[in-house]
Design a protein around this motif. Structure first.
Motif, mmCIF file in Angstrom:
data_model
loop_
_atom_site.group_PDB
_atom_site.id
_atom_site.type_symbol
_atom_site.label_atom_id
_atom_site.label_comp_id
_atom_site.label_asym_id
_atom_site.label_seq_id
_atom_site.Cartn_x
_atom_site.Cartn_y
_atom_site.Cartn_z
ATOM 1 N N HIS A 115 0.827 -1.213 0.000
ATOM 2 C CA HIS A 115 0.000 0.000 0.000
ATOM 3 C C HIS A 115 0.854 1.252 0.000
ATOM 4 O O HIS A 115 1.419 1.647 1.029
ATOM 5 C CB HIS A 115 -0.907 0.023 1.236
ATOM 6 N N GLN A 116 0.953 1.902 -1.154
ATOM 7 C CA GLN A 116 1.606 3.206 -1.221
ATOM 8 C C GLN A 116 0.948 4.023 -2.315
ATOM 9 O O GLN A 116 0.157 3.508 -3.101
ATOM 10 C CB GLN A 116 3.110 3.072 -1.422
ATOM 11 N N HIS A 117 1.250 5.319 -2.321
ATOM 12 C CA HIS A 117 0.612 6.258 -3.229
ATOM 13 C C HIS A 117 1.655 7.093 -3.974
ATOM 14 O O HIS A 117 2.786 7.261 -3.513
ATOM 15 C CB HIS A 117 -0.295 7.228 -2.462
ATOM 16 N N THR A 130 6.927 11.183 -6.927
ATOM 17 C CA THR A 130 7.177 10.553 -8.216
ATOM 18 C C THR A 130 7.676 9.117 -8.056
ATOM 19 O O THR A 130 8.085 8.708 -6.955
ATOM 20 C CB THR A 130 8.242 11.336 -8.988
ATOM 21 N N PRO A 131 7.690 8.353 -9.145
ATOM 22 C CA PRO A 131 8.287 7.016 -9.074
ATOM 23 C C PRO A 131 9.739 7.025 -8.600
ATOM 24 O O PRO A 131 10.171 6.096 -7.904
ATOM 25 C CB PRO A 131 8.163 6.506 -10.507
ATOM 26 N N ARG A 174 11.141 4.736 -5.604
ATOM 27 C CA ARG A 174 12.255 3.797 -5.757
ATOM 28 C C ARG A 174 13.311 4.030 -4.687
ATOM 29 O O ARG A 174 13.896 3.077 -4.156
ATOM 30 C CB ARG A 174 12.863 3.912 -7.149
ATOM 31 N N ALA A 175 13.553 5.273 -4.349
ATOM 32 C CA ALA A 175 14.525 5.580 -3.311
ATOM 33 C C ALA A 175 14.075 5.031 -1.957
ATOM 34 O O ALA A 175 14.882 4.478 -1.191
ATOM 35 C CB ALA A 175 14.744 7.087 -3.225
ATOM 36 N N TYR A 184 2.854 4.935 -14.707
ATOM 37 C CA TYR A 184 3.977 4.780 -13.784
ATOM 38 C C TYR A 184 4.365 3.302 -13.677
ATOM 39 O O TYR A 184 5.551 2.959 -13.678
ATOM 40 C CB TYR A 184 3.603 5.294 -12.396
ATOM 41 N N ALA A 185 3.363 2.436 -13.549
ATOM 42 C CA ALA A 185 3.641 1.006 -13.403
ATOM 43 C C ALA A 185 4.326 0.446 -14.643
ATOM 44 O O ALA A 185 5.223 -0.399 -14.542
ATOM 45 C CB ALA A 185 2.352 0.244 -13.115
ATOM 46 N N ALA A 186 3.915 0.915 -15.819
ATOM 47 C CA ALA A 186 4.518 0.436 -17.056
ATOM 48 C C ALA A 186 5.997 0.773 -17.132
ATOM 49 O O ALA A 186 6.789 0.020 -17.713
ATOM 50 C CB ALA A 186 3.780 1.017 -18.263
ATOM 51 N N ALA A 187 6.369 1.896 -16.530
ATOM 52 C CA ALA A 187 7.744 2.377 -16.629
ATOM 53 C C ALA A 187 8.589 2.082 -15.393
ATOM 54 O O ALA A 187 9.785 2.394 -15.383
ATOM 55 C CB ALA A 187 7.730 3.888 -16.867
#
Length: 279
Positions: A9-11, A35-36, A40-41, A70-73
């Motif tokens: 669970h994150q946004h 952002t993505p 990631r960090a 976002y998920a695609a990348a």
């Protein structure tokens, strides 16, 4: 049990896109775009491999295109729980449209803001339940973001729809700040009795006092969830970046690993709930 550590669970949000709930002055620390790259960090810093990206209260189907993009990348985003209205007569086509978007294969669930519904019997409505049947028939889970007083209706709904997979967000928002547990625990027991429901150990730090919470304060609520669901139906969720209001990602995941080190909650249950193996 081996496998990736999954944050269930994150946004992510862009503040200019209509997240008006962030206008609350108390939320100023998180009133910015996430952002993505930010995600990631956080994952890398906390030993988390993948995550489930959940709609962020925008309540607009256009948000799905952004999140699925976002998920695609972003390989770390294992799945997306997008917003949709269960009472939408065109729900099946809305979901089909999501799946046609770039990243549509990462759609794993649907969520609506049930917690914002003033009607405590919202989940008892025939029109809502019909929408949930559609969601389940399309192979998706439904995330229950509800208030503690909505737990009884959620239990009735889950019993009536045994073929639908439900994921309870934030343990139903127990009244931790007030130090109350008995009524919440009794109502949670009704929902936990439904085998088609899993629950997220998420969002607890923002239900507690943001400054003074400790692992010990959270332990009675986590232990109650373990007693009722068992670790094989519980999953870790950060609720990041909302958790930044109450100490941040590292503080929460460290506390949870202290209280509940069982491996199952850190990946396998999320993989099963959101059918991540289908890819």
């Amino acid at each position: 049990m081996s496998g990736p550590v999954i944050d269930a669970h994150q946004h992510l949000w862009r503040v200019e896109d209509g997240y008006t709930w962030l206008d609350d002055p108390a939320l100023k620390p998180i009133r910015r775009t996430f952002t993505p790259a930010d995600l990631r960090a956080q994952l890398a810093a906390n030993g988390v491999d993948r995550s489930i990206l959940v709609e962020g209260g925008r309540c607009d189907p256009d948000e799905a295109a952004v999140l699925l993009g976002y998920a695609a990348a972003t390989p770390e985003i294992a799945g997306v729980v997008a917003w949709a209205d269960p009472e939408d007569p065109g729900l099946a086509e809305t979901i089909a449209g999501y799946r046609r978007l770039p990243g549509g294969h990462r759609l794993v669930g649907i969520r609506s803001q049930v917690q914002a519904e003033p009607d405590p019997f919202y989940l008892d409505r025939a029109s809502v339940r019909e929408g949930l049947r559609v969601i389940g028939s399309l192979g998706l889970a439904f995330d229950l973001v509800i208030r503690a007083d909505q737990l009884p209706a959620a239990a009735r709904c889950a019993r009536a729809l045994p073929s639908v997979r439900f994921a309870l967000d934030h343990l139903g928002k127990p009244p931790i700040r007030a130090g109350e547990i008995e009524q919440w625990a009794a109502d949670l027991a009704g929902l936990a009795a439904c085998d088609n429901v899993t629950a997220k150990l998420s969002g607890l730090v923002t239900e507690a006092d943001w400054e003074s919470w400790t692992a010990g304060v959270l332990t009675p609520y986590i232990s109650t969830a373990v007693d009722l669901f068992g670790v094989d139906r519980l999953m870790f969720g950060s609720d990041w970046p909302v958790c930044e209001l109450a100490g941040g990602y590292r503080r929460w995941v460290t506390a949870l690993r202290e209280v509940l080190p069982e491996r199952a909650v850190f990946g396998p249950v999320a993989a099963r709930t959101y059918d991540l193996g289908r890819e």
